[in-house]
Every structure is written in structure tokens, then in C-alpha cells.
Scaffold this motif. Structure first.
Motif, PDB file in Angstrom:
ATOM      1  N   PRO A 167       0.810  -1.232   0.000  1.00  0.00           N
ATOM      2  CA  PRO A 167       0.000   0.000   0.000  1.00  0.00           C
ATOM      3  C   PRO A 167       0.840   1.278   0.000  1.00  0.00           C
ATOM      4  CG  PRO A 167      -0.720  -1.507   1.738  1.00  0.00           C
ATOM      5  CD  PRO A 167       0.525  -2.080   1.151  1.00  0.00           C
ATOM      6  N   GLU A 168       2.009   1.230   0.623  1.00  0.00           N
ATOM      7  CA  GLU A 168       2.866   2.420   0.671  1.00  0.00           C
ATOM      8  C   GLU A 168       3.343   2.798  -0.739  1.00  0.00           C
ATOM      9  OE1 GLU A 168       7.108   3.907   2.637  1.00  0.00           O
ATOM     10  OE2 GLU A 168       6.361   1.899   3.087  1.00  0.00           O
ATOM     11  N   LEU A 169       3.740   1.800  -1.512  1.00  0.00           N
ATOM     12  CA  LEU A 169       4.183   2.046  -2.893  1.00  0.00           C
ATOM     13  C   LEU A 169       3.020   2.554  -3.741  1.00  0.00           C
ATOM     14  CD1 LEU A 169       6.295   1.855  -5.169  1.00  0.00           C
ATOM     15  CD2 LEU A 169       5.662  -0.551  -5.429  1.00  0.00           C
ATOM     16  N   VAL A 170       1.861   1.930  -3.591  1.00  0.00           N
ATOM     17  CA  VAL A 170       0.686   2.366  -4.348  1.00  0.00           C
ATOM     18  C   VAL A 170       0.347   3.821  -4.019  1.00  0.00           C
ATOM     19  CG1 VAL A 170      -1.810   2.036  -4.629  1.00  0.00           C
ATOM     20  CG2 VAL A 170      -0.274   0.052  -4.622  1.00  0.00           C
ATOM     21  N   MET A 174      -0.050   6.947  -6.595  1.00  0.00           N
ATOM     22  CA  MET A 174      -1.296   7.717  -6.643  1.00  0.00           C
ATOM     23  C   MET A 174      -1.052   9.200  -6.365  1.00  0.00           C
ATOM     24  SD  MET A 174      -3.435   5.468  -7.575  1.00  0.00           S
ATOM     25  CE  MET A 174      -5.101   6.060  -7.309  1.00  0.00           C
ATOM     26  N   ALA A 175      -0.033   9.492  -5.554  1.00  0.00           N
ATOM     27  CA  ALA A 175       0.298  10.888  -5.220  1.00  0.00           C
ATOM     28  C   ALA A 175       1.169  11.544  -6.292  1.00  0.00           C
ATOM     29  CB  ALA A 175       1.010  10.946  -3.872  1.00  0.00           C
ATOM     30  N   GLY A 176       1.539  10.799  -7.327  1.00  0.00           N
ATOM     31  CA  GLY A 176       2.325  11.361  -8.417  1.00  0.00           C
ATOM     32  C   GLY A 176       3.828  11.338  -8.195  1.00  0.00           C
ATOM     33  N   GLN A 177       4.297  10.606  -7.168  1.00  0.00           N
ATOM     34  CA  GLN A 177       5.748  10.547  -6.930  1.00  0.00           C
ATOM     35  C   GLN A 177       6.464   9.700  -7.990  1.00  0.00           C
ATOM     36  OE1 GLN A 177       7.017   9.779  -2.857  1.00  0.00           O
ATOM     37  NE2 GLN A 177       5.075  10.581  -2.089  1.00  0.00           N
ATOM     38  N   TYR A 178       5.739   8.782  -8.585  1.00  0.00           N
ATOM     39  CA  TYR A 178       6.275   7.975  -9.680  1.00  0.00           C
ATOM     40  C   TYR A 178       5.372   8.127 -10.891  1.00  0.00           C
ATOM     41  CZ  TYR A 178       9.283   5.300  -6.438  1.00  0.00           C
ATOM     42  OH  TYR A 178      10.231   4.904  -5.517  1.00  0.00           O
ATOM     43  N   LYS A 179       5.983   8.164 -12.091  1.00  0.00           N
ATOM     44  CA  LYS A 179       5.197   8.175 -13.325  1.00  0.00           C
ATOM     45  C   LYS A 179       5.512   6.910 -14.123  1.00  0.00           C
ATOM     46  CE  LYS A 179       8.414  11.415 -15.594  1.00  0.00           C
ATOM     47  NZ  LYS A 179       9.371  11.585 -14.510  1.00  0.00           N
ATOM     48  N   TRP A 180       4.870   6.760 -15.288  1.00  0.00           N
ATOM     49  CA  TRP A 180       4.968   5.520 -16.065  1.00  0.00           C
ATOM     50  C   TRP A 180       6.404   5.171 -16.423  1.00  0.00           C
ATOM     51  CZ3 TRP A 180       6.930   4.785 -20.949  1.00  0.00           C
ATOM     52  CH2 TRP A 180       7.244   5.947 -21.663  1.00  0.00           C
ATOM     53  N   SER A 181       7.233   6.173 -16.660  1.00  0.00           N
ATOM     54  CA  SER A 181       8.615   5.914 -17.080  1.00  0.00           C
ATOM     55  C   SER A 181       9.531   5.563 -15.905  1.00  0.00           C
ATOM     56  CB  SER A 181       9.173   7.117 -17.849  1.00  0.00           C
ATOM     57  OG  SER A 181       9.069   8.293 -17.065  1.00  0.00           O
ATOM     58  N   ASP A 182       8.984   5.567 -14.684  1.00  0.00           N
ATOM     59  CA  ASP A 182       9.761   5.213 -13.486  1.00  0.00           C
ATOM     60  C   ASP A 182       9.545   3.753 -13.081  1.00  0.00           C
ATOM     61  OD1 ASP A 182      10.681   7.870 -13.204  1.00  0.00           O
ATOM     62  OD2 ASP A 182       8.856   8.421 -12.121  1.00  0.00           O
ATOM     63  N   MET A 183       9.147   2.917 -14.024  1.00  0.00           N
ATOM     64  CA  MET A 183       8.819   1.537 -13.679  1.00  0.00           C
ATOM     65  C   MET A 183       9.985   0.794 -13.046  1.00  0.00           C
ATOM     66  SD  MET A 183       5.710   0.616 -13.874  1.00  0.00           S
ATOM     67  CE  MET A 183       6.061  -1.114 -13.577  1.00  0.00           C
ATOM     68  N   ASP A 184      11.211   1.085 -13.470  1.00  0.00           N
ATOM     69  CA  ASP A 184      12.366   0.411 -12.860  1.00  0.00           C
ATOM     70  C   ASP A 184      12.478   0.771 -11.375  1.00  0.00           C
ATOM     71  OD1 ASP A 184      13.025   3.036 -13.613  1.00  0.00           O
ATOM     72  OD2 ASP A 184      15.141   2.550 -13.871  1.00  0.00           O
ATOM     73  N   GLN A 185      12.196   2.023 -11.034  1.00  0.00           N
ATOM     74  CA  GLN A 185      12.247   2.445  -9.637  1.00  0.00           C
ATOM     75  C   GLN A 185      11.101   1.828  -8.829  1.00  0.00           C
ATOM     76  OE1 GLN A 185      12.879   6.789  -9.209  1.00  0.00           O
ATOM     77  NE2 GLN A 185      13.346   6.757 -11.395  1.00  0.00           N
TER      78      GLN A 185
END
Length: 197
Positions: A167-170, A174-185
Motif C-alpha cells: 500500500p505504501e508504494l501504491v 497515486m500521489a504522483g511521486q512515480y510516473k509511467w517511465s519510473d517503472m524500474d524504480q
């Protein structure tokens, strides 16, 4: 005479191009047998064979994807490219449920794959897909892609479903800290938490 010269140059260039397509590789088959030598990189369509030879002077032979589990290409000292043959379902009907060579970006509790589709309307168009697979799953799950980069809701929904046990990652996605191109992170953060201690 001019035509003969052009023909000779064409054959020479074709030979050089052909020679350059072979990369040092290890092919791991589904029966766990292994070949080491030189191999060509996978191409689309997925059923196009790769070619293998023991060394530069050896005769090449076809390797069909249905026999392959993983190919490791040694591209430079300490650098590799790894491709697995896995089942995919790009979500557009029966024809898209097929095995493909996918590039393994990260391995762990979740393996992250990348697939680049060069079949756009013109030769410069391409879509990049990021897909995930856990041990025991039969088919990779499409999480993100450049074709949906403006559709944040699709990306966030896919992350929320696939990574619901974190849930923390999700919440970060949801808060915009990661975008689609950050999949490796995203996958790296997930894997760090799920690795056996």
C-alpha cells in the motif's frame, strides 16, 4: 563495369552488416540445455527465428523461439542484455495472446520486462511497454506504456492492482511521486521489500 562495381560494394556492405548482427551470447533452452557462441538479437514478429553459430567462421543455424527460455547477450565487458520468451496479452484479443521475446530490465520477486513495438503508422513510431511477472504467473501483466502516458488513470489503476500488497508504494504512485517511465524504480522499491531476509 560501373554496375559490377556497385554490385560488389553492395555484397561487401551486406556482408559487413550481416557480420555485425552477431553478438556473443548464451542461449538457455526450455530443457535447460545451453549453447554459447554468437547469436543475432530477437526481432519482430515474435516467431522470427534468431541465428546462432559457435564462432565467426562457423555456419549459422536457426533457433526458434518456442525452444528458448532465456538468451543472455554479452554486449560489452560487464554488460549484458537478457531476453526471456514469455506469454503476453496486450489486451486486444486472441491474436495478441502469444509468446514474445521480452527484455528483462530487473529480476527479483517481480521481474520487470520492456518491449518496444516498432509497428507504428510510420517507421519512426514506436511504443514502449513495461510488463511484470511474478514466479508462478503464466502471463506477464502490462503495467505501463508510452502509448498511455497521458492516461494517468490507466497506469495508476494497473499499479494499484498489481502491487496491492504494498500500500505504501501504491500511495506514492497515486500521489504522483512515480510516473509511467519510473517503472524500474517502482519495481526496485517493491523488490527490496519482498526479498527474503
Amino acid at each position: 563495369m560501373k554496375k559490377l562495381f556497385v554490385l560488389m560494394i553492395s555484397f561487401m556492405l551486406f556482408g559487413f552488416a550481416n557480420a555485425e548482427q552477431y553478438v556473443e551470447a548464451k542461449i538457455i533452452f526450455r530443457n535447460d540445455s545451453v549453447l554459447t557462441g554468437l547469436a543475432t538479437l530477437p526481432n519482430d514478429p515474435p516467431d522470427a527465428p534468431i541465428f546462432y553459430k559457435e564462432d565467426k567462421k562457423a555456419k549459422s543455424r536457426k533457433i526458434v523461439y518456442t525452444d528458448v527460455k532465456t538468451i543472455i547477450y554479452y554486449t560489452a565487458p560487464g554488460k549484458t542484455l537478457e531476453y526471456d520468451v514469455v506469454w503476453t496479452d496486450m489486451g486486444s484479443g486472441r491474436d495478441h495472446h502469444q509468446e514474445k521475446y521480452l527484455k528483462a530490465v530487473l529480476r527479483g520477486p517481480v521481474t520487470l520486462y520492456q518491449y518496444v513495438n516498432m509497428n507504428g503508422p510510420n517507421k519512426y513510431d514506436q511504443d514502449t511497454y513495461f510488463l511484470c511477472l511474478r514466479p508462478g504467473e503464466q502471463t506477464v501483466t502490462l503495467i505501463a506504456g508510452s502509448y498511455r502516458k497521458l492516461k494517468k488513470d490507466l497506469f495508476r489503476q494497473a499499479v494499484s492492482e498489481y502491487f496491492k500488497d504494498d500500500p505504501e508504494l501504491v500511495a506514492k504512485v497515486m500521489a504522483g511521486q512515480y510516473k509511467w517511465s519510473d517503472m524500474d524504480q517502482i519495481v526496485n522499491e517493491y523488490n527490496q521489500k519482498k526479498k527474503p531476509s
